[in-house]
Write a protein that holds these residues in place. Structure first.
Motif, PDB file in Angstrom:
ATOM      1  N   SER A 152       0.809  -1.220   0.000  1.00 53.56           N
ATOM      2  CA  SER A 152       0.000   0.000   0.000  1.00 53.56           C
ATOM      3  C   SER A 152       0.840   1.268   0.000  1.00 53.56           C
ATOM      4  CB  SER A 152      -0.929  -0.004   1.221  1.00 53.56           C
ATOM      5  OG  SER A 152      -0.173  -0.041   2.432  1.00 53.56           O
ATOM      6  N   ASN A 153       2.175   1.130  -0.110  1.00 53.88           N
ATOM      7  CA  ASN A 153       3.049   2.308  -0.101  1.00 53.88           C
ATOM      8  C   ASN A 153       2.998   3.007  -1.452  1.00 53.88           C
ATOM      9  OD1 ASN A 153       5.656   3.828  -0.452  1.00 53.88           O
ATOM     10  ND2 ASN A 153       5.867   3.192   1.665  1.00 53.88           N
ATOM     11  N   THR A 154       3.077   4.346  -1.418  1.00 53.62           N
ATOM     12  CA  THR A 154       3.012   5.137  -2.666  1.00 53.62           C
ATOM     13  C   THR A 154       4.212   6.057  -2.844  1.00 53.62           C
ATOM     14  OG1 THR A 154       1.742   6.843  -1.525  1.00 53.62           O
ATOM     15  CG2 THR A 154       0.498   5.121  -2.642  1.00 53.62           C
ATOM     16  N   THR A 155       5.255   5.922  -1.992  1.00 55.73           N
ATOM     17  CA  THR A 155       6.416   6.827  -2.081  1.00 55.73           C
ATOM     18  C   THR A 155       7.685   6.118  -2.508  1.00 55.73           C
ATOM     19  OG1 THR A 155       6.864   6.494   0.271  1.00 55.73           O
ATOM     20  CG2 THR A 155       5.490   8.378  -0.329  1.00 55.73           C
ATOM     21  N   VAL A 156       7.820   4.825  -2.238  1.00 58.92           N
ATOM     22  CA  VAL A 156       9.042   4.092  -2.585  1.00 58.92           C
ATOM     23  C   VAL A 156       9.079   3.881  -4.091  1.00 58.92           C
ATOM     24  CG1 VAL A 156      10.338   1.959  -2.278  1.00 58.92           C
ATOM     25  CG2 VAL A 156       9.163   2.978  -0.344  1.00 58.92           C
ATOM     26  N   LYS A 157      10.177   4.321  -4.713  1.00 59.39           N
ATOM     27  CA  LYS A 157      10.361   4.187  -6.159  1.00 59.39           C
ATOM     28  C   LYS A 157      11.313   3.062  -6.537  1.00 59.39           C
ATOM     29  CE  LYS A 157       7.827   7.848  -6.959  1.00 59.39           C
ATOM     30  NZ  LYS A 157       6.481   7.721  -7.564  1.00 59.39           N
ATOM     31  N   SER A 158      12.251   2.704  -5.652  1.00 57.17           N
ATOM     32  CA  SER A 158      13.250   1.687  -5.956  1.00 57.17           C
ATOM     33  C   SER A 158      13.401   0.771  -4.750  1.00 57.17           C
ATOM     34  CB  SER A 158      14.595   2.336  -6.290  1.00 57.17           C
ATOM     35  OG  SER A 158      15.575   1.359  -6.539  1.00 57.17           O
ATOM     36  N   LEU A 159      13.476  -0.555  -5.009  1.00 53.40           N
ATOM     37  CA  LEU A 159      13.568  -1.555  -3.949  1.00 53.40           C
ATOM     38  C   LEU A 159      14.727  -2.496  -4.276  1.00 53.40           C
ATOM     39  CD1 LEU A 159      12.426  -2.804  -1.357  1.00 53.40           C
ATOM     40  CD2 LEU A 159      10.890  -4.171  -2.790  1.00 53.40           C
ATOM     41  N   ASP A 160      15.701  -2.621  -3.350  1.00 56.48           N
ATOM     42  CA  ASP A 160      16.891  -3.449  -3.534  1.00 56.48           C
ATOM     43  C   ASP A 160      16.889  -4.542  -2.467  1.00 56.48           C
ATOM     44  OD1 ASP A 160      20.464  -2.697  -3.896  1.00 56.48           O
ATOM     45  OD2 ASP A 160      19.316  -4.555  -4.062  1.00 56.48           O
ATOM     46  N   LEU A 161      16.682  -5.835  -2.925  1.00 58.87           N
ATOM     47  CA  LEU A 161      16.674  -6.994  -2.025  1.00 58.87           C
ATOM     48  C   LEU A 161      17.764  -7.970  -2.419  1.00 58.87           C
ATOM     49  CD1 LEU A 161      12.809  -7.553  -1.798  1.00 58.87           C
ATOM     50  CD2 LEU A 161      14.274  -6.576  -0.045  1.00 58.87           C
ATOM     51  N   LYS A 162      18.934  -7.462  -2.771  1.00 59.42           N
ATOM     52  CA  LYS A 162      20.024  -8.293  -3.257  1.00 59.42           C
ATOM     53  C   LYS A 162      20.581  -9.156  -2.124  1.00 59.42           C
ATOM     54  CE  LYS A 162      23.805  -6.128  -4.251  1.00 59.42           C
ATOM     55  NZ  LYS A 162      24.758  -5.275  -4.961  1.00 59.42           N
ATOM     56  N   GLY A 163      20.715 -10.491  -2.416  1.00 57.90           N
ATOM     57  CA  GLY A 163      21.373 -11.403  -1.494  1.00 57.90           C
ATOM     58  C   GLY A 163      20.631 -11.612  -0.188  1.00 57.90           C
ATOM     59  N   ASN A 164      19.278 -11.808  -0.219  1.00 57.91           N
ATOM     60  CA  ASN A 164      18.494 -11.996   1.002  1.00 57.91           C
ATOM     61  C   ASN A 164      17.910 -13.407   1.124  1.00 57.91           C
ATOM     62  OD1 ASN A 164      18.190  -9.464   2.690  1.00 57.91           O
ATOM     63  ND2 ASN A 164      17.899  -8.651   0.618  1.00 57.91           N
ATOM     64  N   ASN A 165      18.293 -14.344   0.248  1.00 57.84           N
ATOM     65  CA  ASN A 165      17.876 -15.757   0.343  1.00 57.84           C
ATOM     66  C   ASN A 165      16.346 -15.875   0.389  1.00 57.84           C
ATOM     67  OD1 ASN A 165      18.094 -18.515   0.466  1.00 57.84           O
ATOM     68  ND2 ASN A 165      18.637 -18.582   2.633  1.00 57.84           N
ATOM     69  N   LEU A 166      15.687 -15.228  -0.601  1.00 59.03           N
ATOM     70  CA  LEU A 166      14.228 -15.291  -0.686  1.00 59.03           C
ATOM     71  C   LEU A 166      13.799 -16.678  -1.156  1.00 59.03           C
ATOM     72  CD1 LEU A 166      13.561 -11.837  -2.371  1.00 59.03           C
ATOM     73  CD2 LEU A 166      13.542 -12.388   0.053  1.00 59.03           C
ATOM     74  N   ARG A 167      12.783 -17.198  -0.545  1.00 62.67           N
ATOM     75  CA  ARG A 167      12.306 -18.537  -0.908  1.00 62.67           C
ATOM     76  C   ARG A 167      10.879 -18.440  -1.470  1.00 62.67           C
ATOM     77  NH1 ARG A 167      14.717 -22.580   3.796  1.00 62.67           N
ATOM     78  NH2 ARG A 167      16.883 -21.860   3.606  1.00 62.67           N
ATOM     79  N   GLN A 178      -0.228  -5.300  -6.454  1.00 64.49           N
ATOM     80  CA  GLN A 178      -0.911  -4.227  -5.742  1.00 64.49           C
ATOM     81  C   GLN A 178      -0.172  -2.886  -5.772  1.00 64.49           C
ATOM     82  OE1 GLN A 178      -1.800  -5.577  -1.786  1.00 64.49           O
ATOM     83  NE2 GLN A 178      -2.971  -7.377  -2.494  1.00 64.49           N
ATOM     84  N   ASN A 179       1.170  -2.912  -5.741  1.00 65.17           N
ATOM     85  CA  ASN A 179       1.914  -1.649  -5.657  1.00 65.17           C
ATOM     86  C   ASN A 179       1.911  -0.933  -7.004  1.00 65.17           C
ATOM     87  OD1 ASN A 179       4.541   0.044  -5.810  1.00 65.17           O
ATOM     88  ND2 ASN A 179       4.248  -0.343  -3.641  1.00 65.17           N
ATOM     89  N   GLN A 180       1.797   0.411  -6.943  1.00 67.20           N
ATOM     90  CA  GLN A 180       1.757   1.226  -8.157  1.00 67.20           C
ATOM     91  C   GLN A 180       2.837   2.300  -8.197  1.00 67.20           C
ATOM     92  OE1 GLN A 180      -2.167   2.861  -8.502  1.00 67.20           O
ATOM     93  NE2 GLN A 180      -3.175   0.850  -8.691  1.00 67.20           N
ATOM     94  N   SER A 181       3.810   2.238  -7.266  1.00 64.09           N
ATOM     95  CA  SER A 181       4.841   3.296  -7.218  1.00 64.09           C
ATOM     96  C   SER A 181       6.246   2.799  -7.521  1.00 64.09           C
ATOM     97  CB  SER A 181       4.848   3.956  -5.828  1.00 64.09           C
ATOM     98  OG  SER A 181       5.205   3.003  -4.839  1.00 64.09           O
ATOM     99  N   ILE A 182       6.529   1.510  -7.304  1.00 64.22           N
ATOM    100  CA  ILE A 182       7.888   0.999  -7.496  1.00 64.22           C
ATOM    101  C   ILE A 182       8.186   0.923  -8.984  1.00 64.22           C
ATOM    102  CG2 ILE A 182       9.393  -1.001  -7.198  1.00 64.22           C
ATOM    103  CD1 ILE A 182       7.974  -1.549  -4.555  1.00 64.22           C
ATOM    104  N   ARG A 183       9.332   1.550  -9.368  1.00 63.39           N
ATOM    105  CA  ARG A 183       9.769   1.554 -10.764  1.00 63.39           C
ATOM    106  C   ARG A 183      11.000   0.680 -10.991  1.00 63.39           C
ATOM    107  NH1 ARG A 183       5.566   3.534 -10.635  1.00 63.39           N
ATOM    108  NH2 ARG A 183       4.832   5.539 -11.454  1.00 63.39           N
ATOM    109  N   SER A 184      11.778   0.373  -9.928  1.00 64.64           N
ATOM    110  CA  SER A 184      13.000  -0.426 -10.055  1.00 64.64           C
ATOM    111  C   SER A 184      13.027  -1.459  -8.940  1.00 64.64           C
ATOM    112  CB  SER A 184      14.241   0.470  -9.965  1.00 64.64           C
ATOM    113  OG  SER A 184      15.421  -0.301  -9.991  1.00 64.64           O
ATOM    114  N   LEU A 185      13.284  -2.757  -9.328  1.00 63.77           N
ATOM    115  CA  LEU A 185      13.304  -3.855  -8.377  1.00 63.77           C
ATOM    116  C   LEU A 185      14.558  -4.691  -8.625  1.00 63.77           C
ATOM    117  CD1 LEU A 185      11.916  -5.451  -6.124  1.00 63.77           C
ATOM    118  CD2 LEU A 185      10.644  -6.692  -7.875  1.00 63.77           C
ATOM    119  N   ILE A 186      15.449  -4.802  -7.611  1.00 63.29           N
ATOM    120  CA  ILE A 186      16.717  -5.532  -7.721  1.00 63.29           C
ATOM    121  C   ILE A 186      16.626  -6.767  -6.828  1.00 63.29           C
ATOM    122  CG2 ILE A 186      19.199  -5.440  -7.355  1.00 63.29           C
ATOM    123  CD1 ILE A 186      18.973  -2.383  -7.779  1.00 63.29           C
TER     124      ILE A 186
END
Length: 597
Positions: free
Chosen positions: A11-26, A39-47
């Motif tokens: 539901s966030n509308t301010t974050v434009k870039s999200l970096d989750l490098k090397g977090n062992n997502l399963r 659902q999110n409409q603000s993130i433009r870059s996802l790492i």
């Protein structure tokens, strides 16, 4: 933790870039990412680099579904996520539905041939992806080339679409502006038609009032003509004043030119004086340099003479040494001869020794007395020599102040020492010849004298060393003088350079003054141009006034013609009315009756 974070970002509308490098997502993280992308409409870059999302097939498929539903993400980084050809196929299906992603990085995965073909097939339907990195995925080169061609086609399409959008925007703006202009023009036309209708009505209503107004306008025109004539007279007076000002300005210009010529002549004279002063300074400096060089040459000559004298003194000392060695050799030979002679005399006088014992004793006493006397004389000589040594040391201290005189004294002392040595040697030889019997004692005495002479020679050598040291000191002084001369020459060179720099600065000042004079000339020329422009403007104004007068005269003629035409029309109308009234009166039953007054 990733699930909670991503659920919060849905539901966030301010974050434009999200970096989750090397977090062992399963699987849970991949599903949360899919939900975030839906659902999110603000993130433009996802790492998502170094997360091994391709291992979890269900979670990755859920992530791909979220990517397909997203319409805002523009950049996605999936490097080193162990994505195989099945994951690449799901990504391709998602990219077919996605219309916002522009950059996708899939380097260092395990896509292979099948995955590369799936991505290539999806690019035929996806027209928004501009950049796709597939290095380190075992994808054949032909598929990579095809992918690059498809991306280039997408980029060209995007550029063409952007250009067409911009053109359509421009054209729509132009169409709207044209529509607005047409509507405005239509409204203006309607307004002008209404105004023309109103003006026609007014003109029909105020036709009678215009005659009077025209008469008043004629009167006003006459008054305007009179005022224009007065203005013409005023402009003529102003022209006369401007001509007088022009004459005054010409006189001022001539005076300024004369002042400039006088200033230039004065500056030239000052330049010449400064040049003469600089030449005089340079001549003085050159003369001083020549004098200093002559002094330097004289000092060098003196040094050479001193060196020559030192060499001569060294040669003389060497000769003295040789003489001393020769005298010592002669003394040795004479001592040997005396010993031999003594032996012979001993052999001869062995028989008369007993008889001559008393005599010998007497002679021994006499010789002891003589030895004591000789010892006293030698002690006196030693004292004298010490006094001489002290005197020589004092003389050496004086020699440092006056080298030439001391060297002469040293030479005289050497000559005296030689003469004394020779005299002493002659006396000793006579004494040995006279007293051969006492040669043993005389030999001791001679040895003592020899030692004294050695001391004298050592002293002389010390004097010579001192003289050489003094000469070295003089050489050092000469070197110091040469250094001082060099420093003075450098100072003079610096002074000459300073003088040159000052002259150059003065020349620069003069050039600046010349530039200022040129600026004044340019200003004068600009003033002349302004005066010419003013005169031309006055003339043009006069011509414009004359043209306005002629136009006004033509307007007056036109107005008079209109007035005459209106009068004729009124007369015609009056005649028509009169005729109509007369015809009406004649045609009526009361025609012959005269009208009532």
């Amino acid at each position: 933790g990733v699930k909670l974070l991503l659920n919060g970002l849905c539901s966030n509308t301010t974050v434009k870039s999200l970096d989750l490098k090397g977090n062992n997502l399963r699987t849970v993280g991949a599903e949360a990412l899919g939900k975030l992308l839906r659902q999110n409409q603000s993130i433009r870059s996802l790492i998502l680099e170094w997360n091994s999302l391709g291992v979890w097939e269900e979670g990755f498929s859920f992530f791909c579904q979220g990517l397909a539903a997203n319409s805002f993400l523009q950049r996605l980084d999936l490097r080193n996520n162990q994505i195989n050809h099945q994951g690449a196929g799901e990504l391709a299906m998602a990219l077919k539905r996605n219309a916002s992603l522009q950059e996708l990085d899939l380097r260092w995965n395990n896509i292979g041939l099948l995955g590369g073909r799936a991505l290539l097939n999806c690019l035929h339907s996806n027209k928004t992806l501009k950049k796709l990195e597939l290095a380190g995925n075992n994808v054949p080169s032909d598929i990579l080339k095809a992918v690059e061609q498809a991306l280039d086609h997408n980029q060209d399409r995007q550029t063409i679409l952007s250009e067409t959008h911009s053109r359509t925007r421009v054209l729509s703006k132009e169409v709207l502006s044209l529509k607005n202009e047409k509507a405005r023009q239509f409204l203006d036309l309607m307004d002008t038609i209404d105004k023309q209708r109103e003006e026609i009505a007014r003109s029909s209503r105020m036709s009678t009032a215009r005659v009077s107004q025209l008469q008043e306008a004629l009167d006003e025109q006459h008054s305007i003509m009179n005022s224009l004539k007065a203005k013409l007279q005023m402009t003529e007076a102003a022209l006369a004043l401007s001509e007088q000002k022009m004459h005054n300005l010409g006189e001022l210009l001539s005076a300024m030119k004369q002042e400039q010529t006088s200033v230039a002549e004065r500056h030239l004279k000052e330049l010449q004086q400064q040049k003469q002063e600089g030449a005089d300074r340079e001549g003085k400096l050159f003369r001083e340099l020549s004098a200093v060089s002559e002094k330097n040459l004289l000092l060098r000559n003196q040094v050479d003479e001193l060196e020559k004298k030192c060499k001569v003194q060294q040669d003389q000392l060497f000769q003295v040494k040789q003489d001393l060695t020769n005298t010592a050799a002669e003394l040795k030979l004479r001592a040997v001869q005396a010993e031999e002679h003594l032996e012979v005399e001993k052999r001869k006088f062995k028989q008369s020794l007993e008889d001559m014992e008393s005599l010998r004793l007497k002679e021994v006493d006499r010789m002891t007395q003589h030895a004591e006397a000789s010892e006293r004389s030698l002690q006196e000589r030693i004292q004298r020599l010490e006094a001489m040594r002290i005197a020589l040391e004092e003389e050496l201290s004086q020699v440092r102040a006056a080298a030439l005189t001391e060297r002469g004294q040293a030479e005289e002392e050497l000559i005296k020492v030689r003469n004394q040595a020779r005299l002493e040697e002659q006396q000793r030889l006579e004494h040995l010849q006279e007293k051969l019997r006492l040669m043993t004692e005389s030999r001791d005495e001679a040895q003592n004298c020899y030692l004294k002479q050695k001391q004298v020679v050592n002293e002389v050598q010390a004097k010579a060393n001192q003289l050489s040291l003094h000469a070295d000191g003089l050489r050092r002084q000469i070197e110091d003088l040469q250094q001082d001369l060099n420093i003075k020459e450098q100072e003079k060179v610096t002074e000459v350079t300073k003088v040159k720099v000052e002259l150059q600065e003065q020349i620069g000042h003069l050039q600046a003054e010349r530039a200022a004079q040129e600026g004044l000339r340019e200003k004068i020329a600009a003033l002349e141009r302004q005066l010419k422009a003013l005169s031309s403007n006055h003339r043009e104004a006069l011509l414009d006034k004359e043209g306005e007068i002629s136009v006004l005269l033509e307007r007056l003629r036109m107005k008079e013609a209109e007035i005459s035409r209106i009068r004729e029309e009124e007369a015609q109308r009056a005649s028509f009315l009169q005729n109509a009234i007369m015809a009406y009166v004649q045609g009526s039953p009361l025609g012959p009756l005269s009208p009532r007054k």
